[in-house]
Every structure is written in C-alpha cells, then in structure tokens.
Design a protein around this motif. Structure first.
Motif: not given
Length: 321
Positions: A271-273, A277-278, A280, A307, A310-311, A314, A316
C-alpha cells in the motif's frame, strides 16, 4: 574433517566470510529430453534457445497464452538434454503447463529427483573449488560440466556458483574444504535476488504479471522479440511496442524489529499513502529476514516506484535502492 558451522539469519561481512555454502532446498531442476526438445522449448520460453551454447545458460520466462509469467527459469544444456532451475513451490504447476502440448512432440519432461544443488559464495571459493575442479566457469563461459557435476557461475548475481550433481551427494565437497565452511540456508541468495531486482516467482504470484512487469526485459536475451511465435508472444510484444507496461520490480526494507515476527507471504498487498488513505498499489513477490531487517521484493505501480513510505502487513517499508 573440518567443522561445518550452521548460521541462520546472519549475513557475514566480507572479512569474516571466507567461504559459504548454501543448501538450495527450495529450488528444483527439471529435465527435458528427446529429439524435439530444442524445438519444443523454442515454442515455450521467452528467450531464443538457439543462443544457448553448451557453456552458457539463459535466464528467461515461461508464460501462458495471455503472456503472463508462470515461472522464471535458468536453462542450461548437458549433452543432448536441457535442464532448468526454478522455485520448488511452482515446479509441479510449471511442469504441467510445459507438458500441455508435448504429446505432439518427441519430448520428455520430468522433475529431476536424483539431483543435488548447492550454492557457493565469495571470491575465495575459487581457491577451494580448484582443489576439485581444474577449470572453473567465468563470465565468458559460465557453465562447466565435469563428469556428473555441473558448475554455473551466475553472472547476474556475481560471486555465486551453483553446483549441481546428477548422481552423487555433494556432502563430500562440504566436508573436505579447508578452514571453516559456513553452511547456510538460502537466505543470502534470496537477499541477493531481492537486492539486485532478480524476479522470484512462487506459486502464489504465478500468472499475475507480464515479463516486463517483473523487469525480465532488463536481462540480456531473456526476452527475444525477433525469434517468431511462442506462447504469450503476442501480448508480450504488444506491451513493448505500445509502451503499455505500468508496473516495475522494486526492493524495500523495514528496520522495525517487530516485523521479523510477522509473516510476509508472496501475494501480500503493498500500500502507498495517497492523501489520507492507504491504497493498494503493489504485490509482494518474496521476503527474507537478515540481521533483524526485513527485505522484500515487490511489483509496484510505476508511478509509485519512488515513494516516501510503503505499508505491508501494517509495517512501514522504504526503498532499498
């Protein structure tokens, strides 16, 4: 007999690591034989089999008709037979796909069960290996055969030899080297694959991506756009000539020590913010934990290849390169 030391989850420094041996238990070797084996492979793989000489190997992909990668392969030739190396998790599925049209050809495809595979690391290994092999592979001639043992120098990894024995256990090598042998699992090689962006395809990530999305086109002769038709060729060529690729292979890392207790599996979402919002925007291919740092190989949307954070699960992550 010199002592063999087992070290897990540890990357040794160059000064400490005189010599390392790796059991590659999560890789398999498949044998293709028969008078039509060359022609059959040419119709299946992304590279041109005509470029494969007896002292060479090719790194390529095997795709379905839509052009999506089933698996990556390291292919070499021994006598009149062809062999390829791939991840164990995808092996049976890949063999079934490879066999799909074999009934129309004089070809036999099977997992080579009586085979032993080791990885050997570091320049100093040349000194030790020359006690058993007078000639070693190099960048110009990366594959050497001696009786029932094949040695491959992996150019894209550097400093890595693969030793393959077709009828004899390689324990005699592990036990007879002088000084200390560091017997590891495959973690260091996986780390090098991740660090150098060499795609690792497992069962859960098979058929998700086109070759260009995992950077296969960055490797010399891995994809041939001039050899003619092969399975998946139409879509693979369309992506190239119409510039349709939207994804890229990347490497990330996480220093949060709690991450080493988490399970990172092929297929996990990245995921990226975006604003608050995060979202996919990627998929995990492989992961390894070294010195309490989690390293992962991912396929990202090209827009987010660089970036801030990333997540995954949960935790980082940041860009490794």
């Amino acid at each position: 007999m010199k002592k063999i030391i087992l070290k897990k989850n540890k990357i040794f420094s160059v000064k400490k690591n005189l010599f390392s041996i790796f059991n590659l238990n999560n890789w398999n070797i498949v044998k293709i034989s028969g008078k039509d084996s060359k022609k059959y492979l040419q119709n299946q793989i992304t590279s041109n089999i005509n470029f494969l000489k007896k002292n060479k190997y090719i790194f390529c992909g095997h795709c379905n008709y839509q052009g999506r990668i089933i698996s990556t392969l390291i292919i070499f030739k021994k006598n009149n037979d062809y062999f390829y190396i791939l991840r164990k998790s995808i092996c049976n599925i890949q063999i079934q796909a490879m066999k799909k049209y074999s009934v129309f050809f004089n070809v036999k495809i099977k997992k080579y069960n009586k085979c032993y595979l080791l990885g050997i690391f570091k320049k100093s290994s040349c000194i030790q290996l020359k006690k058993f092999f007078k000639v070693l592979p190099n960048k110009q001639n990366p594959v050497i055969h001696k009786k029932n043992i094949t040695i491959i120098f992996l150019n894209f990894l550097k400093k890595i030899f693969l030793l393959i024995s077709f009828n004899k256990n390689l324990d005699f090598l592990k036990n007879k080297f002088t000084k200390y042998n560091f017997l590891n699992d495959e973690k260091k090689i996986l780390f090098m694959y991740i660090k150098k962006n060499i795609p690792i395809i497992e069962k859960k990530t098979s058929l998700l991506f086109f070759p260009q999305e995992i950077n296969l086109d960055k490797f010399k002769k891995s994809i041939d756009f001039n050899k003619g038709c092969y399975i998946g060729q139409e879509n693979i060529s369309k992506i190239k000539y119409k510039n349709l690729n939207k994804n890229i292979l990347s490497s990330l890392y996480c220093r949060d020590e709690n991450s080493i207790n988490s399970i990172f599996s092929p297929g996990n979402f990245v995921y990226v913010k975006i604003k608050k919002s995060w979202i996919k925007k990627g998929t995990l291919l492989s992961s390894v934990i070294i010195n309490k740092i989690t390293y992962v190989q991912v396929v990202l949307n090209y827009v987010f290849k660089i970036h801030d954070v990333y997540k995954i699960n949960n935790f980082y992550f940041k860009n490794l390169l």
